[in-house]
Enzyme design. Structure first.
Site, short mmCIF file in Angstrom:
data_model
loop_
_atom_site.label_atom_id
_atom_site.label_comp_id
_atom_site.label_asym_id
_atom_site.label_seq_id
_atom_site.Cartn_x
_atom_site.Cartn_y
_atom_site.Cartn_z
N SER A 50 0.84 -1.19 0.00
CA SER A 50 0.00 0.00 0.00
C SER A 50 0.88 1.25 0.00
CB SER A 50 -0.96 -0.04 1.19
OG SER A 50 -1.96 0.94 1.05
N ASP B 286 -9.38 -4.41 -5.53
CA ASP B 286 -8.84 -3.44 -4.56
C ASP B 286 -9.58 -2.11 -4.72
OD1 ASP B 286 -7.30 -1.77 -2.92
OD2 ASP B 286 -5.50 -2.95 -3.31
N HIS C 25 -7.81 -5.08 -0.93
CA HIS C 25 -6.63 -4.48 -0.30
C HIS C 25 -6.12 -5.41 0.80
CE1 HIS C 25 -4.11 -0.98 -0.28
NE2 HIS C 25 -4.19 -0.86 1.03
#
Length: 434
Positions: A299, A384, A413
């Site tokens: 991320s 995601d 995610h």
């Protein structure tokens, strides 16, 4: 049976970094009609829906569905009851490269359950929207020159209660730019005399302690890899959780937007330089082998992995999960942009200024990816909703360095254990020259 506290902490660390969604009693399964989830432009995508309870089709359930380009207003939506618990959603297509998302919500006994699937339309042709400043390279060269003038001023504190027979664990802080700012982290070093490769682990978004990084750092060090996990906020990473909670809701609330109107004072300038400074420290260690340095994260950490490798030629390998901060201006071109969604519908009125858009160009992962020379492995999924795949392919498609993309299409995610294992093993093999 005696519980192993180190194992428990390791499991907590893994779940915290790359958490999988909690399984629910009712599952909404959305499936595209192509096994690879891939479609050509204008080709209709057909999504099927099953609603399961106890892994058995739940009959007479009500659903609502939405279909449209990810993060944009849906082009189709409807609600209906499913007598058989299954349904085929009317086909839809995209006229341009990107991702078509089908989101289904089921309603059962007063609760809502959600599922989704995302069809990929020629993702290999997606191109970024973010501007590439003419002085991008000189801007960061100047910044690195300024950083190099600042002494390391290293401070290492052994954590004997965290160390093992084979690994020393330290709480570390080093001086960053500007002078007086600090980078804090957790360092794990093999005790056995010798020279070792080093791995920098850069963090996902948020404000938190990093003691949970220790078990996996020890595991790496036991394999002969010096490992350092850093925070980005210039505060110690071993404090009580309440400190970070107070900062998250106070002075560091919405930190990705702090000083966004000034490219020289933007919050992430110190962060990016801090990653380079962490490498300055790692490569100064007497145990470092002088050659093999890697960086990894997910991320925000996926973004920082790419950025660090682009800024620092000492980095030989990078492994990035679902990079954030990627093609952030996508929303200004009627498509999904990357986290932190600075120009989404909710944030557009605040951030849509010439100065802020200009600043983004100097910090977007896309423009660092253009300069990459580092061999990298990448992994993400099509579902995601935090780091939309459109934004991530905008990065991946401009990389000319050696690259491998491991897709786990179903994932949002989060990651499967197999993804984490694959990228970690790849990194270790590269660092150890296998």
């Amino acid at each position: 049976m005696k519980k192993n506290p180190l194992l428990i902490l390791l499991l907590f660390s893994i779940c915290h970094l790359y958490a999988q969604p909690v399984t629910t009693l009712v599952k909404v399964i959305v499936t595209p009609d192509h096994a690879d989830w891939a479609y050509t432009i204008n080709e209709p995508a057909k999504f099927s829906v099953q609603v399961l309870k106890d892994n058995v089709v739940l009959k007479n359930v009500w659903i609502m569905y939405e279909v449209g380009p990810e993060k944009m207003e849906p082009t189709k939506r409807d609600s209906l009851q499913l007598p058989a618990g299954v349904y085929s959603i009317p086909p839809a297509a995209m006229k341009n490269a990107g991702f078509l998302q089908c989101i289904v919500t089921a309603f059962h006994e007063g609760k809502e359950y959600r599922g989704l699937a995302t069809a990929a339309y020629s993702p290999g042709t997606i191109q970024p929207t973010v501007d590439n400043p003419k002085d991008f390279t000189s801007f960061w060269d100047r910044a690195k020159t300024e950083l190099a003038k600042v002494p390391l001023d290293t401070r290492m504190t052994l954590m004997p209660e965290r160390s093992t027979e084979a690994v020393n664990v330290y709480h570390v802080n080093i001086q960053n730019f500007p002078a007086g700012a600090r980078v804090y982290g957790i360092l794990c070093v093999p005790k056995k005399e010798g020279k070792y490769p080093a791995l920098l682990r850069v963090p996902g978004a948020g404000i938190r302690p990093y003691l949970s990084e220790i078990p996996s750092g020890i595991a790496n060090a036991e394999k002969g890899i010096i490992t350092m996990s850093i925070g980005i906020h210039g505060i110690p990473v071993n404090l009580d959780a309440s400190v970070y909670d107070n900062l998250a809701t106070g002075g560091l609330s919405n930190y990705p937007a702090i000083n966004l109107d000034n490219k020289d004072r933007y919050y992430y300038k110190r962060v990016y330089l801090g990653c380079v400074r962490a490498n300055d420290f790692l490569t100064s260690l007497p145990q470092y082998d002088g050659t093999n340095l890697g960086v990894t994260g997910g991320s925000q950490g996926g973004a920082l992995s790419i950025i660090t490798a682009a800024l620092d030629s000492r980095v030989k390998y990078l492994a990035a999960f679902y990079p954030a901060l990627s093609d952030i201006t996508g929303y200004l071109h009627n498509r999904a942009g990357g986290w932190p969604h600075l120009f989404s519908k909710e944030n557009l009125a605040i951030n849509n200024s010439k100065e802020k858009i200009e600043t983004v160009g100097y910090y977007d992962v896309v423009n660092f990816a253009r300069q990459l020379k580092t061999s990298g492995m990448y992994s993400w999924g099509f579902n995601d909703e935090v780091c939309p795949p459109t934004s991530m392919y905008s990065v991946y498609n401009v990389i000319t360095a050696p690259k491998t993309l491991h897709l786990a299409r179903e994932t949002g995610h989060w990651t499967f254990p197999e993804q984490r294992e694959l990228l970690l093993n790849w990194m270790i093999e590269k660092l150890k020259g296998k």
